[in-house]
Scaffold this active site. Structure first.
Site, PDB file in Angstrom:
ATOM      1  N   LYS A 206      81.588 -71.268  61.216  1.00 18.44           N
ATOM      2  CA  LYS A 206      83.044 -71.393  61.070  1.00 18.44           C
ATOM      3  C   LYS A 206      83.737 -70.453  62.046  1.00 18.44           C
ATOM      4  O   LYS A 206      83.618 -69.238  61.947  1.00 18.44           O
ATOM      5  CB  LYS A 206      83.495 -71.040  59.649  1.00 18.44           C
ATOM      6  CG  LYS A 206      84.953 -71.444  59.436  1.00 18.44           C
ATOM      7  CD  LYS A 206      85.586 -70.813  58.226  1.00 18.44           C
ATOM      8  CE  LYS A 206      86.091 -69.422  58.466  1.00 18.44           C
ATOM      9  NZ  LYS A 206      87.154 -69.318  59.498  1.00 18.44           N
ATOM     10  N   GLY A 258      83.628 -59.622  61.205  1.00 21.91           N
ATOM     11  CA  GLY A 258      85.035 -59.638  60.823  1.00 21.91           C
ATOM     12  C   GLY A 258      85.411 -58.331  60.170  1.00 21.91           C
ATOM     13  O   GLY A 258      84.795 -57.293  60.424  1.00 21.91           O
ATOM     14  N   SER A 259      86.392 -58.394  59.288  1.00 14.42           N
ATOM     15  CA  SER A 259      86.895 -57.160  58.685  1.00 14.42           C
ATOM     16  C   SER A 259      85.942 -56.642  57.616  1.00 14.42           C
ATOM     17  O   SER A 259      85.208 -57.419  56.985  1.00 14.42           O
ATOM     18  CB  SER A 259      88.268 -57.424  58.074  1.00 14.42           C
ATOM     19  OG  SER A 259      88.161 -58.389  57.054  1.00 14.42           O
ATOM     20  N   THR A 260      85.982 -55.347  57.399  1.00 14.50           N
ATOM     21  CA  THR A 260      85.142 -54.732  56.368  1.00 14.50           C
ATOM     22  C   THR A 260      85.513 -55.268  54.994  1.00 14.50           C
ATOM     23  O   THR A 260      84.642 -55.508  54.150  1.00 14.50           O
ATOM     24  CB  THR A 260      85.281 -53.198  56.442  1.00 14.50           C
ATOM     25  OG1 THR A 260      84.780 -52.783  57.723  1.00 14.50           O
ATOM     26  CG2 THR A 260      84.477 -52.506  55.364  1.00 14.50           C
ATOM     27  N   GLY A 263      83.893 -58.600  54.651  1.00  9.57           N
ATOM     28  CA  GLY A 263      82.443 -58.357  54.619  1.00  9.57           C
ATOM     29  C   GLY A 263      81.990 -57.937  53.229  1.00  9.57           C
ATOM     30  O   GLY A 263      80.999 -58.452  52.696  1.00  9.57           O
ATOM     31  N   GLU A 280      78.658 -57.538  60.740  1.00 13.16           N
ATOM     32  CA  GLU A 280      79.187 -56.725  61.834  1.00 13.16           C
ATOM     33  C   GLU A 280      80.665 -56.560  61.550  1.00 13.16           C
ATOM     34  O   GLU A 280      81.435 -57.507  61.651  1.00 13.16           O
ATOM     35  CB  GLU A 280      78.917 -57.437  63.164  1.00 13.16           C
ATOM     36  CG  GLU A 280      78.894 -56.485  64.334  1.00 13.16           C
ATOM     37  CD  GLU A 280      80.217 -56.477  65.044  1.00 13.16           C
ATOM     38  OE1 GLU A 280      81.052 -55.615  64.685  1.00 13.16           O
ATOM     39  OE2 GLU A 280      80.417 -57.315  65.930  1.00 13.16           O
ATOM     40  N   CYS A 314      86.053 -54.499  67.916  1.00 15.60           N
ATOM     41  CA  CYS A 314      85.578 -53.672  66.805  1.00 15.60           C
ATOM     42  C   CYS A 314      85.004 -52.351  67.298  1.00 15.60           C
ATOM     43  O   CYS A 314      85.032 -51.351  66.594  1.00 15.60           O
ATOM     44  CB  CYS A 314      84.541 -54.438  66.001  1.00 15.60           C
ATOM     45  SG  CYS A 314      83.371 -55.304  67.046  1.00 15.60           S
ATOM     46  N   GLU A 411      91.328 -48.813  61.043  1.00 18.78           N
ATOM     47  CA  GLU A 411      91.154 -49.657  62.217  1.00 18.78           C
ATOM     48  C   GLU A 411      92.495 -50.324  62.541  1.00 18.78           C
ATOM     49  O   GLU A 411      93.054 -51.040  61.710  1.00 18.78           O
ATOM     50  CB  GLU A 411      90.094 -50.723  61.928  1.00 18.78           C
ATOM     51  CG  GLU A 411      89.737 -51.538  63.143  1.00 18.78           C
ATOM     52  CD  GLU A 411      88.605 -52.536  62.884  1.00 18.78           C
ATOM     53  OE1 GLU A 411      88.628 -53.213  61.844  1.00 18.78           O
ATOM     54  OE2 GLU A 411      87.712 -52.639  63.738  1.00 18.78           O
TER      55      GLU A 411
HETATM   56  P1  NAI Z   1      88.913 -61.494  58.594  1.00 11.47           P
HETATM   57  O1  NAI Z   1      87.763 -60.651  58.244  1.00 11.47           O
HETATM   58  O2  NAI Z   1      89.790 -62.014  57.514  1.00 11.47           O
HETATM   59  O3  NAI Z   1      88.409 -62.776  59.413  1.00 11.47           O
HETATM   60  C1  NAI Z   1      87.158 -62.917  60.012  1.00 11.47           C
HETATM   61  C2  NAI Z   1      86.570 -64.277  59.684  1.00 11.47           C
HETATM   62  O4  NAI Z   1      86.273 -64.340  58.287  1.00 11.47           O
HETATM   63  C3  NAI Z   1      87.503 -65.446  59.950  1.00 11.47           C
HETATM   64  O5  NAI Z   1      86.754 -66.532  60.433  1.00 11.47           O
HETATM   65  C4  NAI Z   1      88.055 -65.753  58.577  1.00 11.47           C
HETATM   66  O6  NAI Z   1      88.503 -67.076  58.428  1.00 11.47           O
HETATM   67  C5  NAI Z   1      86.853 -65.503  57.707  1.00 11.47           C
HETATM   68  N1  NAI Z   1      87.117 -65.230  56.300  1.00 11.47           N
HETATM   69  C6  NAI Z   1      88.238 -64.694  55.739  1.00 11.47           C
HETATM   70  N2  NAI Z   1      88.077 -64.584  54.406  1.00 11.47           N
HETATM   71  C7  NAI Z   1      86.834 -65.037  54.112  1.00 11.47           C
HETATM   72  C8  NAI Z   1      86.081 -65.164  52.899  1.00 11.47           C
HETATM   73  N3  NAI Z   1      86.586 -64.794  51.721  1.00 11.47           N
HETATM   74  N4  NAI Z   1      84.823 -65.653  52.968  1.00 11.47           N
HETATM   75  C9  NAI Z   1      84.286 -66.024  54.151  1.00 11.47           C
HETATM   76  N5  NAI Z   1      84.962 -65.930  55.318  1.00 11.47           N
HETATM   77  C10 NAI Z   1      86.220 -65.445  55.309  1.00 11.47           C
HETATM   78  O7  NAI Z   1      89.779 -60.716  59.649  1.00 11.47           O
HETATM   79  P2  NAI Z   1      91.346 -60.916  59.961  1.00 11.47           P
HETATM   80  O8  NAI Z   1      92.145 -61.040  58.702  1.00 11.47           O
HETATM   81  O9  NAI Z   1      91.488 -61.991  60.940  1.00 11.47           O
HETATM   82  O10 NAI Z   1      91.695 -59.500  60.614  1.00 11.47           O
HETATM   83  C11 NAI Z   1      92.039 -58.397  59.780  1.00 11.47           C
HETATM   84  C12 NAI Z   1      91.488 -57.119  60.336  1.00 11.47           C
HETATM   85  O11 NAI Z   1      90.073 -57.163  60.343  1.00 11.47           O
HETATM   86  C13 NAI Z   1      91.854 -56.832  61.771  1.00 11.47           C
HETATM   87  O12 NAI Z   1      93.094 -56.236  61.849  1.00 11.47           O
HETATM   88  C14 NAI Z   1      90.749 -55.915  62.186  1.00 11.47           C
HETATM   89  O13 NAI Z   1      91.035 -54.603  61.785  1.00 11.47           O
HETATM   90  C15 NAI Z   1      89.563 -56.424  61.424  1.00 11.47           C
HETATM   91  N6  NAI Z   1      88.712 -57.309  62.233  1.00 11.47           N
HETATM   92  C16 NAI Z   1      87.525 -56.837  62.704  1.00 11.47           C
HETATM   93  C17 NAI Z   1      86.739 -57.627  63.507  1.00 11.47           C
HETATM   94  C18 NAI Z   1      85.454 -57.164  64.064  1.00 11.47           C
HETATM   95  O14 NAI Z   1      85.026 -57.672  65.082  1.00 11.47           O
HETATM   96  N7  NAI Z   1      84.776 -56.246  63.435  1.00 11.47           N
HETATM   97  C19 NAI Z   1      87.156 -58.969  63.895  1.00 11.47           C
HETATM   98  C20 NAI Z   1      88.390 -59.411  63.298  1.00 11.47           C
HETATM   99  C21 NAI Z   1      89.121 -58.586  62.526  1.00 11.47           C
END
Ligand code: NAI
Ligand code: MG
Length: 501
Positions: A206, A258-260, A263, A280, A314, A411
């Site tokens: 996804k 994605g976000s902690t 995660g 990650e 990240c 972050e």
């Molecule tokens: P997010 O963690 O919500 O999104 C990452 C992925 O997870 C997206 O594909 C999203 O659709 C999916 N997702 C969201 N909720 C989910 C769930 N309950 N179960 C499975 N998948 C789910 O990150 P978001 O809201 O876009 O960004 C928020 C903050 O997270 C950012 O401001 C940043 O601080 C951090 N972040 C860190 C990243 C990294 O590479 N470590 C990447 C993106 C965001």
């Protein structure tokens, strides 16, 4: 390139700083937009079992260009029934085709995908930049070539899997569910898909809801490469689709970036199941500059470490720890340097800092920066003009930051640097490690012994020495503590996609 008409006028304006301080404002370039056609379709369907299919729900959502807020395309929204169809297709492909192919045959597909991506590199770079907001220079010179490099690298492994775990044999896990973020849409996809396929797994992935286009374009390449149906499936959508995927009974492993917060949510929901996981997550990296460092190079490294990709990284070097004897010099040079960063149209080849990926992310950055000012840190932003439409944020440097400030702990995921100082090596290590995260760090010093000491004592998965944000498919990447677990890249990354037998 044209010399801006107004060197004398610029100097003549009342209240302008002395000429040496505005050296960066003397030049203005003519626009130099990248002209390759991104070949976007008005509508992208889901990619299931080797075909583009309409979602069972009939629902679509818009993908927006963050540089001008215009709609780029509409994307099919996968519901639970679509996720189920994708998982079933992946399981069939795994049982009937992919796990039975010898590694050298799987390698051929991976090579083909890499080559086809190279053939269409400019088109993909433009699409990535339009959908995500990152400067074309980065998508063209980093994201797309690095994504192809991951396919090449893992193609090389596919027939050498006996060497992944010397003395042991390896077997694929089955279907893996992969959920990726919006900061490196194509590259994160390559990091996840290439090792999974090399090892013999099938995939349901996804992409992030704001950046689905390059994944769905890559599906065209999978078709052209003749990849057997079901080996890779793409389900687009937001958190709900992600949750349906990771909780579906078929996947044997979940790989998440994605976000902690999310995660942890996934880990909680999978607790007690026998699914493997790799996570990650976020970071709050320290970039540590000692007084014996080559200061000008370090300043470039700091700039690259935090302003690269608008700080949507990240492993961004979001905390600068600078040795007190050189703190004032480094700060002055940094301020001068960020005055000449070009913020604006991501498609322009001269742009250094492009658009913030979404309105939500811009809101989050704005809120955290306001907290920095409120908590007493000193903010510096250059006076650059921002485009009227689209989501942009000026490069920002905070000095007089203390460890208790939110901007030193949370972050920000934007072009915002917090500067702290230290006096001794031990204090540097202590401050660098004083965070819930542990993804990466940077050390700038002339002393090799100090680099070795720091890299041992820093609790970070990657430590760069006298450089920053360097990546290679052979080099494993991953975190400590709340930055997650598991590695991506290199031999270690493959170990996370197999069973040892
Ligand atoms: P997010 O963690 O919500 O999104 C990452 C992925 O997870 C997206 O594909 C999203 O659709 C999916 N997702 C969201 N909720 C989910 C769930 N309950 N179960 C499975 N998948 C789910 O990150 P978001 O809201 O876009 O960004 C928020 C903050 O997270 C950012 O401001 C940043 O601080 C951090 N972040 C860190 C990243 C990294 O590479 N470590 C990447 C993106 C965001
Ligand atoms: Mg978009």
């Amino acid at each position: 390139m044209a010399l801006l008409k107004t060197l004398p006028k610029a100097h003549a304006r009342p209240g302008r700083p002395a000429p040496e301080l505005i050296f960066g404002e003397l030049w203005e370039y003519d626009p130099a937009p990248e002209s390759a056609d991104p070949k976007l379709k008005p509508r992208y369907e889901l990619f299931i079992n080797g075909e583009f299919v309409a979602p069972k729900s009939g629902k679509y959502f818009d993908s927006i260009n963050p540089a001008n807020e215009q709609k780029l395309a509409e994307i099919a929204l996968a519901g639970a029934a679509d996720v189920d169809a994708a998982c079933q297709a992946a399981q069939r492909a795994f049982d009937q085709v992919w796990s039975r192919l010898p590694g050298r045959e799987r390698a051929k597909y991976l090579f083909r995908i890499a080559r086809l991506l190279q053939d269409r590199a400019r088109e993909f770079a433009v699409a990535e930049t339009m959908d995500g907001g990152k400067p074309i220079r980065e998508s063209r010179d980093f994201d797309v070539p690095m994504a192809a490099a991951h396919f090449f690298y893992h193609a090389g492994w596919a027939d050498k899997l006996d060497y992944v775990a010397p003395g042991r044999r390896v077997a694929p896990l089955g279907v893996v569910a992969q959920v990726i973020p919006w900061n490196f849409p194509l590259l994160m996809l390559a990091w996840k898909i290439a090792p999974a396929l090399a090892m013999g797994n099938c995939v349901v992935l996804k992409p992030a809801e704001t950046t689905s286009i390059t994944a769905l374009k890559l599906a065209e390449i999978f078709q052209d490469a003749g990849l057997p149906p079901g080996v890779v499936n793409f389900v687009a959508g937001a958190g709900e689709t992600g949750a349906a995927l990771v909780n579906h009974p078929i996947p044997a492993k979940v790989a998440f970036t994605g976000s902690t917060v999310v995660g942890k949510l996934i880990m909680r929901s999978l607790a007690g199941s026998d699914k493997k996981m790799t996570m990650e997550l976020g970071g709050k990296a320290a970039n540590i500059v000692f007084d014996d460092a080559p200061i000008d190079q370090a300043v470039e490294g700091i700039i690259n470490g935090i302003f690269f990709n608008q700080g949507h990284v990240c492993c961004a070097g979001s905390r600068l720890l600078v040795h007190e004897p050189v703190a004032a010099t480094v700060l002055a040079k940094l301020k001068n340097r960020i005055k000449v960063l070009r913020v604006g149209d991501p498609l322009d080849k001269n742009t250094d800092i492009g658009a913030i990926n979404s309105k939500e992310q811009l809101g989050k950055i704005t809120e955290l920066v306001a907290s920095g000012v409120k908590e007493g840190a000193e903010m510096f932003q250059p006076a650059c003009k921002l485009p009227a439409k689209g989501w942009y944020f000026r490069p920002t440097v905070f000095s007089k930051v203390t460890m208790s400030h939110r901007i030193a702990r949370e972050e920000i995921f934007g072009p915002v640097l917090s500067v702290l100082t230290f006096r001794t090596v031990d204090e540097a290590v202590e401050k660098a490690n004083n965070t819930a995260y542990g993804l990466s760090a940077g050390v700038w010093t002339d002393k090799g012994s100090r680099i070795l000491k720091m890299s041992t004592e820093l609790k970070a998965g990657v430590v760069w020495a006298n450089t920053y944000n360097k990546f290679d498919p052979t080099s494993p990447f991953g975190g400590y503590k709340e930055s997650g677990f598991g590695r991506e890249g290199g031999r270690q990354g493959l170990l996370d996609y197999c069973r040892l037998i």
